[in-house]
Design a protein around this motif. Structure first.
Motif, PDB file in Angstrom:
ATOM      1  N   ASP A  27      49.219  41.855  47.207  1.00  9.88           N
ATOM      2  CA  ASP A  27      47.834  42.045  46.761  1.00  9.88           C
ATOM      3  C   ASP A  27      47.571  43.495  46.381  1.00  9.88           C
ATOM      4  O   ASP A  27      46.879  43.784  45.385  1.00  9.88           O
ATOM      5  CB  ASP A  27      46.864  41.608  47.863  1.00  9.88           C
ATOM      6  CG  ASP A  27      46.741  40.090  47.958  1.00  9.88           C
ATOM      7  OD1 ASP A  27      47.165  39.408  47.012  1.00  9.88           O
ATOM      8  OD2 ASP A  27      46.233  39.592  48.978  1.00  9.88           O
ATOM      9  N   THR A  28      48.123  44.421  47.179  1.00 12.16           N
ATOM     10  CA  THR A  28      47.951  45.842  46.867  1.00 12.16           C
ATOM     11  C   THR A  28      48.591  46.197  45.528  1.00 12.16           C
ATOM     12  O   THR A  28      48.006  46.915  44.702  1.00 12.16           O
ATOM     13  CB  THR A  28      48.553  46.705  47.982  1.00 12.16           C
ATOM     14  OG1 THR A  28      47.917  46.395  49.229  1.00 12.16           O
ATOM     15  CG2 THR A  28      48.353  48.182  47.681  1.00 12.16           C
ATOM     16  N   MET A  29      49.791  45.683  45.309  1.00 11.35           N
ATOM     17  CA  MET A  29      50.491  45.973  44.058  1.00 11.35           C
ATOM     18  C   MET A  29      49.777  45.342  42.868  1.00 11.35           C
ATOM     19  O   MET A  29      49.738  45.921  41.782  1.00 11.35           O
ATOM     20  CB  MET A  29      51.931  45.484  44.152  1.00 11.35           C
ATOM     21  CG  MET A  29      52.778  46.255  45.149  1.00 11.35           C
ATOM     22  SD  MET A  29      54.482  45.667  45.240  1.00 11.35           S
ATOM     23  CE  MET A  29      55.055  46.047  43.597  1.00 11.35           C
ATOM     24  N   ARG A  30      49.202  44.174  43.066  1.00  7.78           N
ATOM     25  CA  ARG A  30      48.431  43.557  41.978  1.00  7.78           C
ATOM     26  C   ARG A  30      47.217  44.415  41.629  1.00  7.78           C
ATOM     27  O   ARG A  30      46.866  44.577  40.453  1.00  7.78           O
ATOM     28  CB  ARG A  30      47.989  42.158  42.372  1.00  7.78           C
ATOM     29  CG  ARG A  30      49.111  41.138  42.452  1.00  7.78           C
ATOM     30  CD  ARG A  30      48.579  39.770  42.820  1.00  7.78           C
ATOM     31  NE  ARG A  30      47.749  39.217  41.775  1.00  7.78           N
ATOM     32  CZ  ARG A  30      46.942  38.185  41.938  1.00  7.78           C
ATOM     33  NH1 ARG A  30      46.815  37.612  43.119  1.00  7.78           N
ATOM     34  NH2 ARG A  30      46.237  37.718  40.930  1.00  7.78           N
ATOM     35  N   ASP A  31      46.569  44.975  42.652  1.00 14.17           N
ATOM     36  CA  ASP A  31      45.439  45.868  42.393  1.00 14.17           C
ATOM     37  C   ASP A  31      45.895  47.128  41.643  1.00 14.17           C
ATOM     38  O   ASP A  31      45.195  47.613  40.736  1.00 14.17           O
ATOM     39  CB  ASP A  31      44.773  46.264  43.710  1.00 14.17           C
ATOM     40  CG  ASP A  31      44.071  45.090  44.387  1.00 14.17           C
ATOM     41  OD1 ASP A  31      43.761  44.112  43.683  1.00 14.17           O
ATOM     42  OD2 ASP A  31      43.847  45.164  45.611  1.00 14.17           O
ATOM     43  N   LEU A  32      47.072  47.648  42.018  1.00 12.11           N
ATOM     44  CA  LEU A  32      47.593  48.830  41.334  1.00 12.11           C
ATOM     45  C   LEU A  32      47.931  48.519  39.878  1.00 12.11           C
ATOM     46  O   LEU A  32      47.673  49.343  38.981  1.00 12.11           O
ATOM     47  CB  LEU A  32      48.838  49.355  42.061  1.00 12.11           C
ATOM     48  CG  LEU A  32      48.597  49.973  43.441  1.00 12.11           C
ATOM     49  CD1 LEU A  32      49.924  50.343  44.101  1.00 12.11           C
ATOM     50  CD2 LEU A  32      47.707  51.212  43.339  1.00 12.11           C
ATOM     51  N   LEU A  33      48.493  47.342  39.640  1.00 15.52           N
ATOM     52  CA  LEU A  33      48.788  46.953  38.266  1.00 15.52           C
ATOM     53  C   LEU A  33      47.512  46.795  37.449  1.00 15.52           C
ATOM     54  O   LEU A  33      47.449  47.197  36.286  1.00 15.52           O
ATOM     55  CB  LEU A  33      49.583  45.650  38.248  1.00 15.52           C
ATOM     56  CG  LEU A  33      51.067  45.745  38.619  1.00 15.52           C
ATOM     57  CD1 LEU A  33      51.698  44.363  38.611  1.00 15.52           C
ATOM     58  CD2 LEU A  33      51.806  46.660  37.670  1.00 15.52           C
ATOM     59  N   THR A  34      46.488  46.214  38.072  1.00  6.21           N
ATOM     60  CA  THR A  34      45.201  46.086  37.385  1.00  6.21           C
ATOM     61  C   THR A  34      44.631  47.459  37.058  1.00  6.21           C
ATOM     62  O   THR A  34      44.102  47.686  35.961  1.00  6.21           O
ATOM     63  CB  THR A  34      44.213  45.295  38.253  1.00  6.21           C
ATOM     64  OG1 THR A  34      44.756  44.001  38.546  1.00  6.21           O
ATOM     65  CG2 THR A  34      42.879  45.131  37.543  1.00  6.21           C
ATOM     66  N   SER A  35      44.767  48.398  38.010  1.00  9.01           N
ATOM     67  CA  SER A  35      44.297  49.768  37.766  1.00  9.01           C
ATOM     68  C   SER A  35      45.092  50.428  36.647  1.00  9.01           C
ATOM     69  O   SER A  35      44.534  51.168  35.830  1.00  9.01           O
ATOM     70  CB  SER A  35      44.414  50.594  39.047  1.00  9.01           C
ATOM     71  OG  SER A  35      43.630  50.042  40.089  1.00  9.01           O
ATOM     72  N   ALA A  36      46.402  50.162  36.617  1.00  5.42           N
ATOM     73  CA  ALA A  36      47.232  50.730  35.557  1.00  5.42           C
ATOM     74  C   ALA A  36      46.826  50.196  34.188  1.00  5.42           C
ATOM     75  O   ALA A  36      46.765  50.941  33.198  1.00  5.42           O
ATOM     76  CB  ALA A  36      48.708  50.430  35.830  1.00  5.42           C
ATOM     77  N   LEU A  37      46.519  48.901  34.121  1.00  5.25           N
ATOM     78  CA  LEU A  37      46.057  48.323  32.857  1.00  5.25           C
ATOM     79  C   LEU A  37      44.706  48.903  32.451  1.00  5.25           C
ATOM     80  O   LEU A  37      44.473  49.193  31.269  1.00  5.25           O
ATOM     81  CB  LEU A  37      45.959  46.800  32.995  1.00  5.25           C
ATOM     82  CG  LEU A  37      47.294  46.053  33.099  1.00  5.25           C
ATOM     83  CD1 LEU A  37      47.047  44.584  33.422  1.00  5.25           C
ATOM     84  CD2 LEU A  37      48.079  46.171  31.801  1.00  5.25           C
ATOM     85  N   ASP A  38      43.821  49.081  33.430  1.00  5.21           N
ATOM     86  CA  ASP A  38      42.519  49.701  33.130  1.00  5.21           C
ATOM     87  C   ASP A  38      42.708  51.136  32.644  1.00  5.21           C
ATOM     88  O   ASP A  38      42.008  51.597  31.733  1.00  5.21           O
ATOM     89  CB  ASP A  38      41.633  49.677  34.371  1.00  5.21           C
ATOM     90  CG  ASP A  38      41.193  48.268  34.744  1.00  5.21           C
ATOM     91  OD1 ASP A  38      41.261  47.385  33.873  1.00  5.21           O
ATOM     92  OD2 ASP A  38      40.800  48.064  35.914  1.00  5.21           O
ATOM     93  N   MET A  39      43.659  51.848  33.272  1.00  5.59           N
ATOM     94  CA  MET A  39      43.948  53.213  32.857  1.00  5.59           C
ATOM     95  C   MET A  39      44.459  53.238  31.420  1.00  5.59           C
ATOM     96  O   MET A  39      44.070  54.093  30.620  1.00  5.59           O
ATOM     97  CB  MET A  39      44.977  53.840  33.795  1.00  5.59           C
ATOM     98  CG  MET A  39      45.384  55.259  33.417  1.00  5.59           C
ATOM     99  SD  MET A  39      46.790  55.824  34.385  1.00  5.59           S
ATOM    100  CE  MET A  39      48.075  54.729  33.780  1.00  5.59           C
ATOM    101  N   TYR A  40      45.345  52.281  31.096  1.00  3.59           N
ATOM    102  CA  TYR A  40      45.865  52.211  29.728  1.00  3.59           C
ATOM    103  C   TYR A  40      44.731  51.984  28.729  1.00  3.59           C
ATOM    104  O   TYR A  40      44.643  52.670  27.691  1.00  3.59           O
ATOM    105  CB  TYR A  40      46.890  51.087  29.628  1.00  3.59           C
ATOM    106  CG  TYR A  40      47.272  50.748  28.208  1.00  3.59           C
ATOM    107  CD1 TYR A  40      48.179  51.529  27.511  1.00  3.59           C
ATOM    108  CD2 TYR A  40      46.687  49.659  27.569  1.00  3.59           C
ATOM    109  CE1 TYR A  40      48.517  51.223  26.198  1.00  3.59           C
ATOM    110  CE2 TYR A  40      47.027  49.352  26.265  1.00  3.59           C
ATOM    111  CZ  TYR A  40      47.934  50.130  25.582  1.00  3.59           C
ATOM    112  OH  TYR A  40      48.260  49.830  24.298  1.00  3.59           O
TER     113      TYR A  40
END
Length: 292
Positions: free
Chosen positions: A208-221
Motif C-alpha cells: 500500500d505504501t509503494m502504491r501511494d509512492l507510485l501515485t505520488s510519482a505519477l502526480d509529480m510527473y
C-alpha cells in the motif's frame, strides 16, 4: 512424477495434468469440494478442511516482464502425512529448510509451516526490486520526464495491485491457521502461522505504501509536464505580445489612404523608431518583472 523426500511423511508430486490430480483425489478419498479445488488449480490462496485432509492452496509470486506470474502450490495436510502438488520443480530452498530440522521433530504441520513461511518471504525480493526501479524512475523523471517512464510506473502499479490481491487471500488463510480453526493443523505450530501472518501483514502495508509512492510519482510527473507546458506557453505569449505593436504599426503605416501623412519622411522615421524601440522596451520590462 513423484519425488521421494522424507517419503514416510512428505509426498511431493510434480504434475500439471488434471487427470493426475483426479487420480490423486480419488486415491486420497478427498471430498467433492477439495477434489474440485485440486483439479481446477485456482489462483487464490485458501484453506479447506475435510475429515482426513486439510487442503491449503498457495500462490508463489514471480514477476516476468510486465506481469505477475503465480505458481500454484497445493498442500494436503493429514494427521501423519503431507502431500505437495505443484507444476514444475519444487524450489530447492524449501527442501533445504525442511532437511535442516531434526528428523524426529518433523511433522506434517511443521513442514506446512516451513512452506507457508517460505511463500510469504517470496514477496520481499519482488517488492525490493520494484522499489529500486521506481526510485530510479523518480530521479530521472524530475530531470527529463518521458512517456516511457510513465508506462513503466503504470506497469509497476498494476503489478502491485496483483500482488496485493494475492497477499490478502494469503492473509485470510494464515489467519485461519493461526486461530485454531482447523483441527488437522497442530496447535503448537499456530505460532509459526501467526508469525507468517504478521510478515504477510507487513508486506501488505508495504505494498500500500509503494502504491501511494507510485501515485505520488505519477502526480509529480503530471505536475512537471504541466509546469513545462505553462513555461512554454508563457514564452510564446510574450513573443506574441512583443510583436503585437510591430504588427499594429506596420499595418497602420501600410494603409493606402491619401489622408494619412505617412508619405512624409519624418513620419517614416518615427514609425521605424517605434518599431525598434517599443519591442526593446517591452523585453526590458518583461526581464525586469522576471517574466523572461
Amino acid at each position: 512424477m513423484e519425488a521421494t523426500a522424507l517419503s514416510d511423511i512428505w509426498r511431493d508430486i510434480e504434475t500439471t495434468e488434471p487427470s493426475d490430480r483426479r487420480k490423486l483425489a480419488k486415491e486420497l478419498e478427498l471430498p467433492d469440494l477439495q477434489a474440485r479445488v485440486l483439479v481446477q488449480d485456482r489462483q487464490l490462496s485458501q484453506a479447506i478442511e475435510g475429515d482426513d485432509w486439510l487442503l491449503i492452496q498457495l500462490e508463489l509470486p514471480e514477476v516476468k516482464r510486465r506481469d505477475v506470474v503465480l505458481r500454484n502450490l497445493t498442500l494436503l495436510l493429514g494427521a501423519s502425512q503431507i502431500v505437495t502438488i505443484h507444476a514444475g520443480a519444487l524450489d530447492a530452498e524449501i527442501a533445504e529448510r525442511v532437511q535442516t530440522r531434526h528428523r524426529e521433530s518433523l511433522t506434517p504441520s511443521l513442514i506446512a509451516s516451513i512452506i507457508l513461511q517460505y511463500t510469504v518471504e517470496q514477496f520481499t525480493p519482488i517488492l525490493n526490486k520494484i522499489d529500486d526501479v521506481t526510485d530510479q524512475l523518480e530521479d530521472t523523471m524530475i530531470r527529463t520526464p518521458q512517456r516511457k517512464q510513465v508506462q513503466q510506473l503504470f506497469m509497476y502499479k498494476r503489478q502491485l495491485a496483483d500482488l496485493r490481491k494475492v497477499v490478502l487471500s494469503l492473509m485470510n488463510t494464515l489467519n485461519g491457521l493461526s486461530s485454531g480453526r482447523y483441527e488437522l493443523f497442530e496447535e503448537r505450530y499456530e505460532l509459526y502461522a501467526r508469525d507468517s501472518y504478521d510478515y504477510a501483514w507487513r508486506t501488505h502495508e508495504l505494498i500500500d505504501t509503494m502504491r501511494d509512492l507510485l501515485t505520488s510519482a505519477l502526480d509529480m510527473y503530471l505536475s512537471v509536464v504541466s509546469n513545462r507546458m505553462n513555461d512554454v506557453m508563457k514564452r510564446l505569449t510574450l513573443v506574441t505580445t512583443i510583436f503585437m505593436p510591430i504588427s499594429f504599426l506596420t499595418g497602420l503605416g501600410g494603409m493606402n489612404f491619401s489622408q494619412l501623412p505617412f508619405h512624409d519622411d519624418t513620419a517614416f522615421v518615427i514609425i521605424m523608431v517605434l518599431i525598434v524601440v517599443m519591442p526593446l522596451l517591452m523585453v526590458w520590462y518583461f526581464v525586469w518583472k522576471k517574466w523572461l
